[in-house]
Design an enzyme around this catalytic site. Structure first.
Site: not given
Ligand code: AMP
Length: 281
Positions: A37, A61, A184, A187, A30-31
């Site tokens: 990421h 979502q 990390k 949010r 989601m950037g």
């Molecule tokens: P999001 O942008 O928050 O939807 O996350 C995108 C992807 O990055 C998802 O598969 C998350 O589980 C992964 N992700 C987010 N935070 C972390 C983190 N601290 N360590 C590893 N993967 C992460």
């Protein structure tokens, strides 16, 4: 780093790659990218010929009243981070490109989605399953990369791929943490300085639980109590849930086996942020 915004354009690029025998990895996000990421992108780049990063804050979502409008965005920084981590292309569609006016199809799941985050965020997993199915159909990757930080999401995607016969390998990647242990997360930007200073206590409490389990405490009720007790010391935290569940089904277990197949998953409210974390037991 090329960014494309339309489904037809990303399809054309990927079809060309696949015609010449290249393998494709997909990293859905989601950037507002961070090192968590980037670790997924780096791994995809190492394991595939080409890596697609999708950047899409998925309205489906979010429930009414959640942080859809406030969700942090920084496309210029994201583009830079994608390039440095080894991505080949960014797919960043607008909501209208993903959900045309007469959109009526959804991917729903039960059991794995019922507890934990699914209990309070009722629209979330329907939105996640629907958008990830669409991204899978649009990009037809060989592998897709998800973080273990979002343990329930990873379990849900694994179940969906199994149930709906997507021919895609799901790769779960370790959680990347700040030096002080805080997972990390995009949010984390909602935290004030004071909240950021106490936030690492969530992971400290989880580590305490793991220590108890390593000393032979297998009862989920005792492990859960330990987490709640640690969090009570700091009145700024509100624990939404802390549960010991099976790592694949996300169903509660009375006792852990001590082989890492169960996790303690938690959601904690801290100021404007709702932080989730987990630890293998
Ligand atoms: P999001 O942008 O928050 O939807 O996350 C995108 C992807 O990055 C998802 O598969 C998350 O589980 C992964 N992700 C987010 N935070 C972390 C983190 N601290 N360590 C590893 N993967 C992460």
């Amino acid at each position: 780093m090329k960014t494309v915004k339309t489904i037809s354009e990303i399809r054309a690029v990927i079809k060309e790659w696949q015609r010449s025998g290249k393998t494709v990895g997909l990293v859905p996000t989601m950037g507002f990218l961070h090192e968590g990421h980037c670790s997924l992108i780096t791994r995809s780049a190492a394991e595939n010929d080409k890596t697609v990063v999708s950047i899409f804050v998925n309205p489906m979502q979010f429930s009414p009243g959640e942080d859809l409008e406030a969700y942090p965005r920084d496309m210029a920084r994201d583009t830079d981070m994608c390039g440095k981590s080894g991505a080949d292309i960014i797919f960043a569609p607008d909501p209208e490109e993903m959900y045309h006016g007469d959109f009526y199809s959804y991917v729903d799941m039960s059991v794995v989605t019922d507890g934990l985050c699914g209990r309070s965020r009722t629209n979330m997993f329907r939105g996640v399953c629907t958008v990830v199915s669409k991204l899978f159909n649009i990009t037809t990757p060989d592998r897709a990369y998800f973080g273990k930080k979002d343990a329930q999401q990873l379990a849900v995607i694994g179940q969906m791929v199994k149930d709906l016969d997507f021919d895609i390998e799901i790769v779960g990647c370790d959680c990347v943490r700040e030096a002080d242990g805080l997972a990390k997360s995009s949010r984390n930007s909602y935290l004030s300085d004071g909240e950021r200073a106490v936030a690492p206590k969530i992971y400290k409490a989880l580590q305490q639980v793991k220590k108890l389990a390593q000393c032979g405490e297998y009862h989920s009720s005792v492990l859960t109590e330990s987490f709640f007790r640690s969090m009570k010391d700091e009145p700024v935290f509100t624990t939404e849930y802390a549960e010991v569940v099976d790592g694949l089904t996300m169903q509660r277990v009375e006792q852990i086996k001590g082989d890492g197949t169960c996790i303690m998953a938690v959601a904690v409210k801290l100021g404007k942020a709702r932080l989730i974390d987990n630890i293998e037991l």
